[in-house]
Design a protein around this motif. Structure first.
Motif, PDB file in Angstrom:
ATOM      1  N   LEU A  59      14.712 -90.558  20.786  1.00  0.00           N
ATOM      2  CA  LEU A  59      16.063 -90.008  20.861  1.00  0.00           C
ATOM      3  C   LEU A  59      16.826 -90.215  19.561  1.00  0.00           C
ATOM      4  O   LEU A  59      17.631 -89.379  19.151  1.00  0.00           O
ATOM      5  N   ARG A  60      16.572 -91.346  18.912  1.00  0.00           N
ATOM      6  CA  ARG A  60      17.289 -91.660  17.675  1.00  0.00           C
ATOM      7  C   ARG A  60      16.732 -90.918  16.466  1.00  0.00           C
ATOM      8  O   ARG A  60      17.341 -90.949  15.397  1.00  0.00           O
ATOM      9  N   SER A  61      15.581 -90.306  16.600  1.00  0.00           N
ATOM     10  CA  SER A  61      14.973 -89.650  15.438  1.00  0.00           C
ATOM     11  C   SER A  61      14.568 -88.208  15.723  1.00  0.00           C
ATOM     12  O   SER A  61      13.736 -87.646  15.018  1.00  0.00           O
ATOM     13  N   ALA A  62      15.155 -87.615  16.753  1.00  0.00           N
ATOM     14  CA  ALA A  62      14.845 -86.223  17.103  1.00  0.00           C
ATOM     15  C   ALA A  62      16.073 -85.348  16.864  1.00  0.00           C
ATOM     16  O   ALA A  62      17.206 -85.799  17.020  1.00  0.00           O
ATOM     17  N   PRO A  63      15.884 -84.083  16.475  1.00  0.00           N
ATOM     18  CA  PRO A  63      17.036 -83.198  16.245  1.00  0.00           C
ATOM     19  C   PRO A  63      17.775 -82.891  17.541  1.00  0.00           C
ATOM     20  O   PRO A  63      17.247 -83.063  18.638  1.00  0.00           O
ATOM     21  N   HIS A  64      18.996 -82.426  17.404  1.00  0.00           N
ATOM     22  CA  HIS A  64      19.840 -82.142  18.552  1.00  0.00           C
ATOM     23  C   HIS A  64      19.156 -81.126  19.479  1.00  0.00           C
ATOM     24  O   HIS A  64      18.542 -80.159  19.031  1.00  0.00           O
ATOM     25  N   LYS A  65      19.281 -81.352  20.794  1.00  0.00           N
ATOM     26  CA  LYS A  65      18.578 -80.507  21.760  1.00  0.00           C
ATOM     27  C   LYS A  65      19.030 -79.050  21.686  1.00  0.00           C
ATOM     28  O   LYS A  65      18.239 -78.123  21.915  1.00  0.00           O
ATOM     29  N   ARG A  66      20.285 -78.802  21.353  1.00  0.00           N
ATOM     30  CA  ARG A  66      20.762 -77.416  21.239  1.00  0.00           C
ATOM     31  C   ARG A  66      20.103 -76.707  20.069  1.00  0.00           C
ATOM     32  O   ARG A  66      19.847 -75.511  20.113  1.00  0.00           O
ATOM     33  N   LEU A  67      19.836 -77.471  19.017  1.00  0.00           N
ATOM     34  CA  LEU A  67      19.167 -76.887  17.859  1.00  0.00           C
ATOM     35  C   LEU A  67      17.761 -76.457  18.234  1.00  0.00           C
ATOM     36  O   LEU A  67      17.283 -75.388  17.836  1.00  0.00           O
ATOM     37  N   LYS A  68      17.085 -77.255  19.046  1.00  0.00           N
ATOM     38  CA  LYS A  68      15.730 -76.916  19.462  1.00  0.00           C
ATOM     39  C   LYS A  68      15.735 -75.705  20.399  1.00  0.00           C
ATOM     40  O   LYS A  68      14.792 -74.914  20.413  1.00  0.00           O
ATOM     41  N   GLN A  69      16.803 -75.555  21.185  1.00  0.00           N
ATOM     42  CA  GLN A  69      16.880 -74.424  22.097  1.00  0.00           C
ATOM     43  C   GLN A  69      17.168 -73.117  21.359  1.00  0.00           C
ATOM     44  O   GLN A  69      16.615 -72.076  21.659  1.00  0.00           O
TER      45      GLN A  69
END
Length: 491
Positions: A59-69
């Motif tokens: 969670l601390r090293s993953a891009p924002h979930k909206r960006l992935k969507q």
């Protein structure tokens, strides 16, 4: 580490052990530089973490979930910097900027593996190398009584050259106060010295040009150099020091009151490493040659010397501990050639004695680790994960979590007796980099809290700086002194 009467111990050590050490068996051709796939151990099942800490790290090293969507992609590939920049411009996160996790996702791909550049060279062993909390200062301590403080923001200029007093064998540890005004240094004695490093003078000769105040850790009934201090750390507020010693004890010193406030008979052997668990400084972690990690809660001491909990898993003594800073997780380096990750919620109230898992004689100070012991597991191992590949021999080699700001604690890194620095992925356990330069044991290393930069120190006398492979002309974010002074050779 072991401690004996000083007349005997110093005599046995001899000149050969106090001089600059270069491993005669070292050869550049024997080791490939960073990330050799052939030498990278494959993560075992115990390292494929499904523990809570793995999810926190992701969670601390993953891009924002909206960006992935918004930017569909194959899930096994990371989001590219170009897409992340486009997402920031389009404000897909709703914040108009990168989140902390976005920042870590970008930065943790740039490991500090380029180089190294030589910051400094001395003719004695380097024992300690540490950045200050903000990364502006860098402290290096050598066996020859020198402690050098460099200004990392001003071309690695030497800001302070401390000449230690009351030196016994070597400087075992140093710690900067959070406000960077004071430095404490420990040696193989019950005295910790504190010096004001904010003065204008560059040279600080103990009690000649500046006062180095002695903080006495021994009691009134103890005389002479009755024990040595292996580990010393400032609390987050700078008001206290915690220390681990060769008399099996933990000490807490009140710096403001200038007195010893607590002594705990903590272990049954040398306490090689101690640290505060978090900013509150209520919890203390300790690691010892009795193979145990212990957790101490100063708020609920019902009986003197009773820990809040004990963690078992190492087969040999523990050389160093590093806290994740959340009061829950820490790592330890062990003489059984492993780093272990711990969750203090798994601790027990008592140590379980399980005789029979060690059927060999071994001394880490001068012997290689037995091959038959490498696959032995502790029958009551409480650790969350185990990391292997480096070697822990001859000295108290240190290990750390990578910085939260730039990596989200995604990696673990350590020095090694084989002259390298190793970087492991916390979640997978895979070795992601091996930094090759030094010609002797790397006892300590430090990752800059904000930049992809790592500095290592070795028994060969080198302080070496590693950067990330920058695009373009490869300019470094901080300049470094690349001048290599002529090395003085010993007969």
């Amino acid at each position: 580490m072991y401690f004996r009467a000083w007349n005997t111990a110093i005599g046995d050590m001899g000149y050969a052990l106090s001089r600059l050490e270069i491993d005669p068996d070292f050869s550049d051709s024997e080791s490939s530089p960073v990330g050799d796939d052939n030498d990278t151990p494959q993560p075992s099942s115990e390292n494929n973490l499904e523990h809570e800490v793995a999810q926190l790290t992701k969670l601390r090293s993953a891009p924002h979930k909206r960006l992935k969507q918004v930017l569909p992609r194959r899930p096994e590939f990371p989001v590219s910097p170009v897409k992340m920049l486009a997402g920031r411009e389009g404000n897909y996160s709703g914040r108009g900027r990168f989140t902390a996790a976005d920042r870590c996702h970008l930065l943790n791909k740039y490991l500090p593996v380029k180089g190294p550049s030589i910051v400094d060279q001395l003719t004695t062993r380097a024992y300690v190398s540490q950045f200050s909390d903000d990364g502006s200062l860098f402290v290096a301590a050598f066996q020859g009584s020198h402690i050098k403080i460099y200004n990392a923001e001003k071309g690695w200029k030497l800001q302070k050259n401390v000449h230690a007093k009351s030196l016994r064998w070597t400087i075992t540890d140093t710690s900067l106060s959070p406000d960077k005004r004071f430095l404490v240094y420990a040696t193989m004695s019950p005295i910790v010295n504190i010096v004001n490093i904010g003065s204008a003078a560059t040279e600080s000769h103990a009690n000649i040009t500046e006062i180095h105040e002695a903080l006495e850790f021994s009691g009134d009934d103890e005389g002479g150099y009755s024990f040595g201090i292996f580990s010393v750390k400032f609390s987050n507020d700078g008001r206290e020091l915690v220390a681990g010693s060769s008399d099996d004890s933990i000490y807490v010193y009140d710096v403001e009151a200038n007195r010893l406030s607590l002594r705990i008979q903590a272990h049954t052997s040398d306490v090689n490493s101690v640290c505060f668990a978090d900013e509150a400084s209520h919890l203390i972690y300790s690691g010892s040659d009795d193979n145990l990690c212990k957790v101490w809660d100063r708020r609920c001491f019902r009986s003197k010397g009773k820990p809040a909990g004990i963690l078992m898993g190492h087969l040999e003594g523990i050389t160093f501990l590093d806290s994740r800073g959340d009061g829950r997780y820490f790592i330890s380096n062990g003489k059984d050639q492993t780093i272990k990750l711990w969750d203090i919620r798994k601790m027990s109230s008592n140590a379980t004695r399980s005789p029979g898992f060690r059927n060999y004689e071994w001394d880490y100070r001068w012997m290689d680790y037995p091959l038959r012991a490498r696959d032995v597991k502790h029958p009551s191992d409480q650790s969350v994960s185990t990391y292997k590949g480096h070697s822990v021999l001859r000295t108290l080699i240190r290990c750390y979590f990578s910085p939260e700001y730039s990596t989200g604690h995604k990696y673990i890194y350590t020095g090694s007796h084989d002259s390298c620095v190793y970087i492991y992925n916390l979640v997978s356990g895979a070795q992601v980099a091996r930094l090759v330069h030094h010609k002797s044991t790397v006892r300590d290393c430090s990752w800059h809290p904000h930049y992809p930069m790592l500095v290592s120190s070795s028994f060969d006398g080198d302080i070496a700086k590693w950067d990330f492979p920058a695009p373009g002309n490869g300019d470094n974010p901080l300049p470094v002194n690349n001048r290599r002074p002529r090395r003085r050779h010993f007969d």
